[in-house]
Design a protein around this motif. Sequence first.
Motif, PDB file in Angstrom:
ATOM      1  N   GLN A 138      12.252  17.230  32.668  1.00  0.00           N
ATOM      2  CA  GLN A 138      12.076  16.477  33.910  1.00  0.00           C
ATOM      3  C   GLN A 138      12.917  15.197  33.879  1.00  0.00           C
ATOM      4  O   GLN A 138      13.186  14.663  32.801  1.00  0.00           O
ATOM      5  CB  GLN A 138      10.590  16.114  34.094  1.00  0.00           C
ATOM      6  N   PRO A 139      13.321  14.706  35.062  1.00  0.00           N
ATOM      7  CA  PRO A 139      14.174  13.514  35.097  1.00  0.00           C
ATOM      8  C   PRO A 139      13.545  12.308  34.376  1.00  0.00           C
ATOM      9  O   PRO A 139      12.362  12.031  34.583  1.00  0.00           O
ATOM     10  CB  PRO A 139      14.340  13.219  36.601  1.00  0.00           C
ATOM     11  N   PHE A 140      14.331  11.656  33.541  1.00  0.00           N
ATOM     12  CA  PHE A 140      13.944  10.434  32.824  1.00  0.00           C
ATOM     13  C   PHE A 140      12.783  10.659  31.855  1.00  0.00           C
ATOM     14  O   PHE A 140      12.118   9.716  31.457  1.00  0.00           O
ATOM     15  CB  PHE A 140      13.605   9.297  33.808  1.00  0.00           C
ATOM     16  N   LYS A 141      12.489  11.908  31.501  1.00  0.00           N
ATOM     17  CA  LYS A 141      11.418  12.186  30.531  1.00  0.00           C
ATOM     18  C   LYS A 141      12.060  12.576  29.202  1.00  0.00           C
ATOM     19  O   LYS A 141      12.781  13.585  29.145  1.00  0.00           O
ATOM     20  CB  LYS A 141      10.526  13.304  31.080  1.00  0.00           C
ATOM     21  N   LEU A 142      11.803  11.770  28.193  1.00  0.00           N
ATOM     22  CA  LEU A 142      12.462  11.938  26.892  1.00  0.00           C
ATOM     23  C   LEU A 142      12.354  13.366  26.341  1.00  0.00           C
ATOM     24  O   LEU A 142      11.284  13.962  26.330  1.00  0.00           O
ATOM     25  CB  LEU A 142      11.852  10.963  25.878  1.00  0.00           C
ATOM     26  N   VAL A 143      13.499  13.889  25.896  1.00  0.00           N
ATOM     27  CA  VAL A 143      13.542  15.177  25.201  1.00  0.00           C
ATOM     28  C   VAL A 143      13.879  14.874  23.743  1.00  0.00           C
ATOM     29  O   VAL A 143      14.819  14.129  23.469  1.00  0.00           O
ATOM     30  CB  VAL A 143      14.640  16.084  25.798  1.00  0.00           C
ATOM     31  N   LYS A 144      13.069  15.416  22.833  1.00  0.00           N
ATOM     32  CA  LYS A 144      13.313  15.110  21.425  1.00  0.00           C
ATOM     33  C   LYS A 144      14.124  16.200  20.747  1.00  0.00           C
ATOM     34  O   LYS A 144      14.030  17.378  21.119  1.00  0.00           O
ATOM     35  CB  LYS A 144      11.989  14.895  20.703  1.00  0.00           C
ATOM     36  N   LYS A 145      14.890  15.774  19.757  1.00  0.00           N
ATOM     37  CA  LYS A 145      15.686  16.694  18.951  1.00  0.00           C
ATOM     38  C   LYS A 145      14.828  17.878  18.485  1.00  0.00           C
ATOM     39  O   LYS A 145      13.718  17.680  18.012  1.00  0.00           O
ATOM     40  CB  LYS A 145      16.243  15.932  17.738  1.00  0.00           C
ATOM     41  N   GLY A 146      15.320  19.092  18.673  1.00  0.00           N
ATOM     42  CA  GLY A 146      14.585  20.274  18.234  1.00  0.00           C
ATOM     43  C   GLY A 146      13.740  20.919  19.318  1.00  0.00           C
ATOM     44  O   GLY A 146      13.325  22.071  19.189  1.00  0.00           O
ATOM     45  N   GLU A 147      13.449  20.179  20.400  1.00  0.00           N
ATOM     46  CA  GLU A 147      12.655  20.757  21.501  1.00  0.00           C
ATOM     47  C   GLU A 147      13.471  21.806  22.250  1.00  0.00           C
ATOM     48  O   GLU A 147      14.693  21.686  22.360  1.00  0.00           O
ATOM     49  CB  GLU A 147      12.283  19.656  22.513  1.00  0.00           C
ATOM     50  N   ILE A 148      12.763  22.779  22.822  1.00  0.00           N
ATOM     51  CA  ILE A 148      13.453  23.790  23.635  1.00  0.00           C
ATOM     52  C   ILE A 148      13.870  23.152  24.956  1.00  0.00           C
ATOM     53  O   ILE A 148      13.061  22.519  25.631  1.00  0.00           O
ATOM     54  CB  ILE A 148      12.531  25.007  23.891  1.00  0.00           C
ATOM     55  N   VAL A 149      15.146  23.301  25.308  1.00  0.00           N
ATOM     56  CA  VAL A 149      15.610  22.717  26.571  1.00  0.00           C
ATOM     57  C   VAL A 149      15.952  23.774  27.626  1.00  0.00           C
ATOM     58  O   VAL A 149      15.750  23.560  28.809  1.00  0.00           O
ATOM     59  CB  VAL A 149      16.840  21.785  26.394  1.00  0.00           C
ATOM     60  N   SER A 150      16.488  24.906  27.177  1.00  0.00           N
ATOM     61  CA  SER A 150      16.925  25.886  28.175  1.00  0.00           C
ATOM     62  C   SER A 150      16.749  27.306  27.644  1.00  0.00           C
ATOM     63  O   SER A 150      16.568  27.520  26.444  1.00  0.00           O
ATOM     64  CB  SER A 150      18.401  25.639  28.522  1.00  0.00           C
ATOM     65  N   ARG A 151      16.801  28.245  28.594  1.00  0.00           N
ATOM     66  CA  ARG A 151      16.710  29.643  28.186  1.00  0.00           C
ATOM     67  C   ARG A 151      17.647  30.506  29.017  1.00  0.00           C
ATOM     68  O   ARG A 151      17.957  30.201  30.169  1.00  0.00           O
ATOM     69  CB  ARG A 151      15.278  30.150  28.285  1.00  0.00           C
ATOM     70  N   ASN A 152      18.125  31.573  28.377  1.00  0.00           N
ATOM     71  CA  ASN A 152      18.912  32.580  29.054  1.00  0.00           C
ATOM     72  C   ASN A 152      18.259  33.903  28.676  1.00  0.00           C
ATOM     73  O   ASN A 152      18.412  34.367  27.555  1.00  0.00           O
ATOM     74  CB  ASN A 152      20.364  32.509  28.582  1.00  0.00           C
ATOM     75  N   ASN A 153      17.493  34.470  29.613  1.00  0.00           N
ATOM     76  CA  ASN A 153      16.617  35.602  29.296  1.00  0.00           C
ATOM     77  C   ASN A 153      15.729  35.240  28.110  1.00  0.00           C
ATOM     78  O   ASN A 153      14.965  34.301  28.211  1.00  0.00           O
ATOM     79  CB  ASN A 153      17.423  36.872  29.072  1.00  0.00           C
ATOM     80  N   ASN A 154      15.907  35.921  26.993  1.00  0.00           N
ATOM     81  CA  ASN A 154      15.029  35.614  25.867  1.00  0.00           C
ATOM     82  C   ASN A 154      15.640  34.663  24.856  1.00  0.00           C
ATOM     83  O   ASN A 154      15.012  34.325  23.852  1.00  0.00           O
ATOM     84  CB  ASN A 154      14.611  36.911  25.175  1.00  0.00           C
ATOM     85  N   GLU A 155      16.847  34.228  25.138  1.00  0.00           N
ATOM     86  CA  GLU A 155      17.523  33.342  24.196  1.00  0.00           C
ATOM     87  C   GLU A 155      17.164  31.887  24.502  1.00  0.00           C
ATOM     88  O   GLU A 155      17.342  31.431  25.630  1.00  0.00           O
ATOM     89  CB  GLU A 155      19.022  33.567  24.393  1.00  0.00           C
ATOM     90  N   LEU A 156      16.650  31.166  23.513  1.00  0.00           N
ATOM     91  CA  LEU A 156      16.239  29.780  23.741  1.00  0.00           C
ATOM     92  C   LEU A 156      17.215  28.810  23.093  1.00  0.00           C
ATOM     93  O   LEU A 156      17.729  29.077  22.000  1.00  0.00           O
ATOM     94  CB  LEU A 156      14.836  29.554  23.168  1.00  0.00           C
ATOM     95  N   HIS A 157      17.456  27.688  23.767  1.00  0.00           N
ATOM     96  CA  HIS A 157      18.341  26.658  23.210  1.00  0.00           C
ATOM     97  C   HIS A 157      17.538  25.388  22.967  1.00  0.00           C
ATOM     98  O   HIS A 157      16.727  25.001  23.810  1.00  0.00           O
ATOM     99  CB  HIS A 157      19.491  26.369  24.165  1.00  0.00           C
ATOM    100  N   THR A 158      17.807  24.721  21.862  1.00  0.00           N
ATOM    101  CA  THR A 158      17.054  23.499  21.539  1.00  0.00           C
ATOM    102  C   THR A 158      17.966  22.264  21.603  1.00  0.00           C
ATOM    103  O   THR A 158      19.186  22.379  21.531  1.00  0.00           O
ATOM    104  CB  THR A 158      16.438  23.596  20.125  1.00  0.00           C
ATOM    105  N   ALA A 159      17.324  21.105  21.736  1.00  0.00           N
ATOM    106  CA  ALA A 159      18.080  19.837  21.820  1.00  0.00           C
ATOM    107  C   ALA A 159      18.669  19.491  20.456  1.00  0.00           C
ATOM    108  O   ALA A 159      17.983  19.581  19.444  1.00  0.00           O
ATOM    109  CB  ALA A 159      17.146  18.731  22.297  1.00  0.00           C
ATOM    110  N   LYS A 160      19.934  19.087  20.468  1.00  0.00           N
ATOM    111  CA  LYS A 160      20.592  18.720  19.203  1.00  0.00           C
ATOM    112  C   LYS A 160      20.297  17.279  18.827  1.00  0.00           C
ATOM    113  O   LYS A 160      20.477  16.859  17.701  1.00  0.00           O
ATOM    114  CB  LYS A 160      22.101  18.948  19.323  1.00  0.00           C
TER     115      LYS A 160
END
Length: 254
Positions: A192-214
Motif C-alpha cells: 500500500q502507498p507509503f506503508k513500509l515494506v521490509k526486506k524479505g517480505e513478499i511484494v509481487s506474484r506472477n501466477n504461483n511465482e512470488l517475489h520478495t523485497a531485496k
Amino acid sequence: MKTIFIVSVHGDEQAPLKVIKEHFKDRLKYLVAHPEAFKKNVRYLTTDLNRSFPGRVDGSKEERIVVKLMKKLNNYERVIDLHTATCDTLPFAILTKVTKDHLKLVSLLGLRRVVCMEKNIASGKALIDHIPIAISVECGNERSPATPSNIKKMIDDYLNNKSISLKRIEYYTVFEFLTKKTEKERLVKKIQPFKLVKKGEIVSRNNNELHTAKFNFYPILPREKNYKDILCLMAKKVCLKEFKEISSSRETLL
Ligand SMILES: [Zn+2]
C-alpha cells in the motif's frame, strides 16, 4: 507572491479543474495546460506533455504547447501543478529541487507528505524541472470520491495562508523503480502507498511465482496504470535535515 495553478498537464486528469471551476473560479489564477487532450479525455496526443519540457518550436504537438506555456508561466512566481492518479494514494507533493521556497509551498498547501525524485529517477523534462519555484501535487485517485474534497481543502488552506509546520511533514526520496519481470506480475494486496515494506517480505506474484523485497522501501504510486512495466516507485523515508542535504547536493549537479 503571484501564484498560478496548472491543471490537466495530462488531459485525462480532470478532477482538479472541476474543483477549481466549482469553488475557486474567481479567487485564483489557473491554466488548463493541454486543452485538446482535456477535451478528448486522453493523457496526451503525441508525447507526454510532462516529458516535453523545455519544449521546441519545431517539435511534437506537446513540445510546441510547452513553448507557449513557458512564456505564460514566466509571469508567475509560484507554480502549482495538479495531477491525479489511476491508483489509490494519499495526496503528496513531488519535487525535483528542494529550496526554502519549495518547502514553503508544500507547507502552505497543508501537504503531509513530500516526495523528491533523485537525479537518476527524474526525467529532467517535467514542468517542475524548468520553473524556478514549482511543485507538482499528486491529489489522489481521479475516480475516488475523496479526491475533490482533498483538492478543495488544499486550495482553501493555500488561499487562507494556513501553513503547517515542516515538522509535521513526512519526507521521502525515490531511489528506484520496482519493475515488472513479466507482463502478468502484480503487487500483492498488502503493498500500500507509503506503508513500509521490509526486506524479505513478499511484494509481487506472477501466477504461483512470488517475489520478495531485496531491501526496505516505501511504495509510491503502487498499481499506477500509466507507468508501464513498473509496479511502483521505491522510496526511503528521511528526516528534514537529510532531505535538505540530498537536495542541496542535487541542486549543484543540475
Ligand atoms: Zn499527471
